[in-house]
Design an enzyme around this catalytic site. Structure first.
Site, PDB file in Angstrom:
ATOM      1  CE  LYS A  91       0.738   1.150   4.549  1.00  0.00           C
ATOM      2  NZ  LYS A  91       1.458   2.359   5.023  1.00  0.00           N
ATOM      3  CG  ASP A 145      -1.047  -0.468   8.691  1.00  0.00           C
ATOM      4  OD1 ASP A 145      -1.787   0.347   9.273  1.00  0.00           O
ATOM      5  OD2 ASP A 145       0.110  -0.196   8.321  1.00  0.00           O
TER       6      ASP A 145
END
Length: 285
Positions: free
Chosen positions: A12, A136
Site C-alpha cells: 500500500k 494495518d
C-alpha cells in the site's frame, strides 16, 4: 485441496498522512488514505495435518516469528482447529519502507488459511484476529482503497464517486530503513493537523495534504530527502509513504530508472481497485 499457490500480498501507499491528536493512552490519532498497488509479495501455503506451523523464505531472511506465522497461530487459537500449514514466502516488498508488506502478508495468510482449513469465517471475524496482530492488517483484509482514521480501526472504502482514479506511480526505496517508533516518539512530530474531509481529498486526490511523518524521517534518514530530490529532478512531485523510508510519485510522464543509486530499489506500479483476494471472505459473518 492441500496447497494454495501464487497468493498475492499487495503493498500500500499512504497518499497523505495527518495526525490530528493523541489518545490518553499515547496512541496517535491519524487520518490517511491507503491505496493498494501491484507491488506484491507471493505466498504458497501447504496443508499440514499434524497441526504444525512452519515457514520457508525465498529471498531475504525474516525472523522465525514473523507476522505470517503469528497470523496462522492466531487463527488456530481463535478457531480451535488442529490443522497446520507450511508457508513459503517470496518477499518482494521492501522492509522498513512504510508499504505495509508484513501486514499484507499476514492478511493473505489469514484469507488463505480460512479457505484451506475450511473454516468459513467472515471478514469481520478475520479482521478481529488481524487487528490483534497489527493496525494495518484489517485494511488489507477489506481489500479496497480506503479512508482510514483513528488508530487505524476506522476504515471507509473509497468507492463510486470517491473511487481513486486509475494511475501509475514510481516507488523508490532507499537502502536505509526507518524505525516507526523513533518517528512517533520524536518531540518535533506535528501532532495537531486540522481534520481533513473525504470531499476535500476527492477534490485533489494525489496532490492532497502531506505526510507529517516526513520531516522527522528526513532528519533521521537523509536518504529519504535524497530519494525525494531524485524524483523531483525527474520532474515528479514526491512524498514519503507511511513511516518510510520509501517515497513515491504519480507518473505524469515516463522517466528512466537507469541512474538509480546503488542499493536503492525502484518499481513502476499501478494502483489497484481491489485486492486480488478480495472475494475470499464474506462481508458478513
Amino acid at each position: 485441496m492441500r496447497t494454495l499457490h501464487d497468493l498475492p500480498a499487495p503493498a500500500k501507499l499512504n497518499l497523505f498522512l495527518h495526525i490530528t491528536g493523541r489518545r490518553p493512552d499515547g496512541y496517535h490519532l491519524l487520518q490517511s488514505v491507503f491505496m493498494l498497488i501491484d507491488w506484491c509479495d507471493t505466498l504458497h501455503i501447504e496443508l499440514r495435518p499434524d497441526g504444525g506451523i512452519s515457514r520457508e523464505d525465498m529471498g531475504a531472511g525474516l525472523p522465525a516469528d514473523d507476522l505470517c506465522t503469528r497470523a496462522a497461530r492466531a487463527l488456530q487459537a481463535a478457531t480451535g482447529t488442529r490443522q497446520g500449514a507450511h508457508i513459503v514466502l517470496e518477499k518482494s516488498i521492501p522492509a522498513q519502507a512504510g508499504m505495509g508488506g508484513g501486514s499484507s502478508d499476514a492478511a493473505t495468510t489469514l484469507l488463505a488459511l480460512n479457505r484451506l482449513w475450511g473454516l468459513g469465517l467472515g471478514r469481520t471475524a478475520l479482521e478481529r484476529i488481524g487487528l490483534s496482530l497489527g493496525a494495518d492488517i484489517p485494511f488489507f483484509l477489506r481489500g479496497r482503497n480506503a479512508w482510514v482514521e483513528g488508530i487505524g480501526e476506522t476504515i471507509m472504502p473509497l468507492e463510486n464517486v470517491h473511487a481513486l482514479p486509475q494511475s501509475r506511480f514510481v516507488v523508490v526505496k532507499p537502502e536505509a530503513g526507518l524505525d516507526t517508533k523513533s518517528i512517533f516518539s520524536s518531540p518535533s512530530l506535528e501532532r495537531n493537523s486540522e481534520r481533513a474531509t473525504i470531499s476535500g481529498f476527492a477534490a485533489a486526490h494525489y496532490q492532497f495534504g502531506k505526510n507529517v511523518l516526513q520531516p522527522v524521517a528526513e532528519t533521521l534518514c537523509p536518504e529519504v530527502s535524497e530519494a525525494i530530490r531524485w524524483l523531483e529532478h525527474k520532474g515528479l512531485q514526491a512524498r514519503m509513504t507511511g513511516s518510510g523510508s520509501a517515497v513515491f510519485a504519480q507518473m505524469t510522464h515516463a522517466i528512466d530508472l537507469f541512474d538509480l543509486p546503488t542499493g536503492w530499489r525502484a518499481k513502476v506500479c499501478d494502483n489497484l481497485r481491489l485486492h486480488p483476494l478480495a472475494g475470499w471472505a464474506a462481508d458478513e459473518d
